[in-house]
Enzyme design. Structure first.
Site, mmCIF file in Angstrom:
data_model
loop_
_atom_site.group_PDB
_atom_site.id
_atom_site.type_symbol
_atom_site.label_atom_id
_atom_site.label_comp_id
_atom_site.label_asym_id
_atom_site.label_seq_id
_atom_site.Cartn_x
_atom_site.Cartn_y
_atom_site.Cartn_z
ATOM 1 N N LEU A 264 0.825 -1.198 0.000
ATOM 2 C CA LEU A 264 0.000 0.000 0.000
ATOM 3 C C LEU A 264 0.862 1.252 0.000
ATOM 4 C CD1 LEU A 264 -2.694 -1.108 2.598
ATOM 5 C CD2 LEU A 264 -2.863 -1.122 0.101
ATOM 6 N N CYS A 265 0.251 2.359 -0.326
ATOM 7 C CA CYS A 265 0.901 3.660 -0.342
ATOM 8 C C CYS A 265 1.600 3.885 1.004
ATOM 9 C CB CYS A 265 -0.156 4.733 -0.578
ATOM 10 S SG CYS A 265 0.491 6.399 -0.695
ATOM 11 N N PRO A 266 2.804 4.311 1.002
ATOM 12 C CA PRO A 266 3.611 4.866 -0.080
ATOM 13 C C PRO A 266 4.598 3.871 -0.692
ATOM 14 C CG PRO A 266 4.685 5.420 1.956
ATOM 15 C CD PRO A 266 3.437 4.610 2.301
ATOM 16 N N ASP B 215 -2.495 -1.208 -5.571
ATOM 17 C CA ASP B 215 -2.934 -0.023 -4.826
ATOM 18 C C ASP B 215 -3.536 0.990 -5.797
ATOM 19 O OD1 ASP B 215 -3.332 2.107 -3.133
ATOM 20 O OD2 ASP B 215 -1.199 2.468 -2.760
ATOM 21 N N ASP C 226 -0.863 8.875 -7.536
ATOM 22 C CA ASP C 226 0.490 9.034 -6.995
ATOM 23 C C ASP C 226 1.575 9.006 -8.059
ATOM 24 O OD1 ASP C 226 -0.712 9.090 -4.512
ATOM 25 O OD2 ASP C 226 -0.131 7.049 -3.963
#
Length: 76
Positions: A13-15, A40, A46
């Site tokens: 998942l982010c980041p 994601d 992003d």
């Protein structure tokens, strides 16, 4: 599209997808094409933002069912 480097961040998942991309890009020669694969959905926002901030061109972005795939060329 044939990339020289493929970064598979499925399940992260982010980041993490962007962090993995940034880490890999540091070691690459200018002009290298990198494929980033993620599950994601945040990657859709992003990756373009990261490319704009870093000057690395976003070549293409695709959604393949539950996968998000982006190709980035190392600037230089």
């Amino acid at each position: 599209m044939e990339a020289a480097v493929r970064i598979d961040t499925r399940g992260a998942l982010c980041p993490m997808p962007i962090l993995e991309l940034a880490k890999a890009m540091r070691a690459l020669a200018p002009g290298t094409l990198v494929e980033l694969v993620s599950t994601d959905r945040g990657l859709e926002a992003d990756l373009p933002a990261w490319c704009e901030a870093t000057g690395n061109p976003l070549v293409r972005m695709e959604r393949r069912e539950r996968l998000y795939v982006g190709w980035v060329r190392k600037a230089g």
